[in-house]
Design an enzyme around this catalytic site. Structure first.
Site, mmCIF file in Angstrom:
data_model
loop_
_atom_site.group_PDB
_atom_site.id
_atom_site.type_symbol
_atom_site.label_atom_id
_atom_site.label_comp_id
_atom_site.label_asym_id
_atom_site.label_seq_id
_atom_site.Cartn_x
_atom_site.Cartn_y
_atom_site.Cartn_z
ATOM 1 N N GLY A 4 0.823 -1.209 0.000
ATOM 2 C CA GLY A 4 0.000 0.000 0.000
ATOM 3 C C GLY A 4 0.850 1.248 0.000
ATOM 4 N N GLN B 187 3.393 9.764 0.872
ATOM 5 C CA GLN B 187 4.613 8.945 0.901
ATOM 6 C C GLN B 187 5.454 9.102 -0.366
ATOM 7 O OE1 GLN B 187 2.413 5.108 2.037
ATOM 8 N NE2 GLN B 187 4.403 4.876 3.019
ATOM 9 N N CYS C 184 5.769 -0.332 6.996
ATOM 10 C CA CYS C 184 5.463 0.844 6.195
ATOM 11 C C CYS C 184 6.694 1.207 5.378
ATOM 12 C CB CYS C 184 5.082 1.996 7.125
ATOM 13 S SG CYS C 184 4.688 3.519 6.249
ATOM 14 N N LEU C 185 6.483 1.516 4.105
ATOM 15 C CA LEU C 185 7.618 1.845 3.227
ATOM 16 C C LEU C 185 8.330 3.119 3.679
ATOM 17 C CD1 LEU C 185 6.156 0.964 -0.303
ATOM 18 C CD2 LEU C 185 7.658 -0.402 1.153
ATOM 19 N N HIS D 141 -4.541 1.815 7.590
ATOM 20 C CA HIS D 141 -3.134 2.235 7.588
ATOM 21 C C HIS D 141 -2.920 3.348 6.557
ATOM 22 C CE1 HIS D 141 1.357 1.254 7.755
ATOM 23 N NE2 HIS D 141 1.255 2.033 6.695
ATOM 24 N N GLU D 142 -3.435 3.129 5.337
ATOM 25 C CA GLU D 142 -3.213 4.128 4.270
ATOM 26 C C GLU D 142 -4.001 5.411 4.527
ATOM 27 O OE1 GLU D 142 -0.719 3.623 2.555
ATOM 28 O OE2 GLU D 142 -0.602 1.475 2.967
ATOM 29 N N HIS E 112 -2.302 7.753 6.833
ATOM 30 C CA HIS E 112 -1.235 8.564 6.217
ATOM 31 C C HIS E 112 -1.765 9.935 5.782
ATOM 32 C CE1 HIS E 112 2.423 6.193 5.997
ATOM 33 N NE2 HIS E 112 1.777 5.141 5.530
HETATM 34 CO CO CO Z 1 2.554 3.208 5.503
#
Ligand code: CO
Length: 183
Positions: free
Chosen positions: A58, A63, A110-111, A154-155, A158
């Site tokens: 995701g 991000q 998380c990236l 989660h997304e 962000h």
């Molecule tokens: Co993330």
């Protein structure tokens, strides 16, 4: 392959703005690029050529340096049959959520987060999300539960500048809540 903003950068903590609908070409292209990034990240041979690329399921626009309310989720539900859950969403909004909670036993990743943050991030087990779906090209009401619901929460977090480790109890990271479902 997009450059990922890490959690050391303040823009990742800033709230994101709604996008205008119908979606502009620029916003649609960004969603497609984010999708492509996730697909490449899940391709072992692509990752071999790009060792800095981390596997992800995701991405939210902040991000990749764009503080707009756009998210993409892409992960296999059945690798054999090549079946995937894929969401390319604009202005996603959680319109209802269960009291029942769940968490990933192995913890979330998380990236944008390179450091380890062990612990349980509790999320609603079931949610409903209203959004504009850029693949279906219409407004949708998504009913999600379990892992699917965790990925969406989660997304969407962000877009408010919230990271998964904000939801981990600092004093007692592995505190087990009564009735919460481990996934
Ligand atoms: Co993330």
């Amino acid at each position: 392959m997009l450059k990922i903003v890490k959690d050391t950068v303040s823009s990742l903590r800033a709230p994101s703005k709604e996008v205008e609908l119908p979606l502009s070409q620029k916003d649609e292209d960004l969603l497609l690029q984010m999708w492509e990034h996730l697909k490449e990240s899940q391709d072992p041979s692509f990752r071999e050529k790009h060792p800095s690329l981390r596997e992800g399921i995701g991405l939210a626009a902040p991000q990749v340096g764009v503080n707009k309310r756009l998210i993409v989720i892409h992960y296999p539900v059945d690798e054999e049959k090549k079946e995937y859950i894929t969401y390319l969403l604009a202005n996603p909004k959680i319109v209802s959520q269960s009291v029942k909670e769940c968490y990933l036993e192995a913890g979330e990743g998380c990236l944008s987060v390179d450091k380890e943050h062990p612990g349980y991030a509790y999320r609603s087990y079931r949610i409903r999300v209203e959004a504009y779906d850029a693949l279906k090209k219409e407004n949708v009401l998504i009913k999600a539960m379990g892992f699917d619901a965790i990925a969406l929460q989660h997304e969407i977090d962000h877009l408010s500048g919230i990271l998964f480790y904000d939801r981990i109890d600092k004093k007692n990271p592995f505190y087990k809540k009564d009735g919460a479902i481990a996934l």
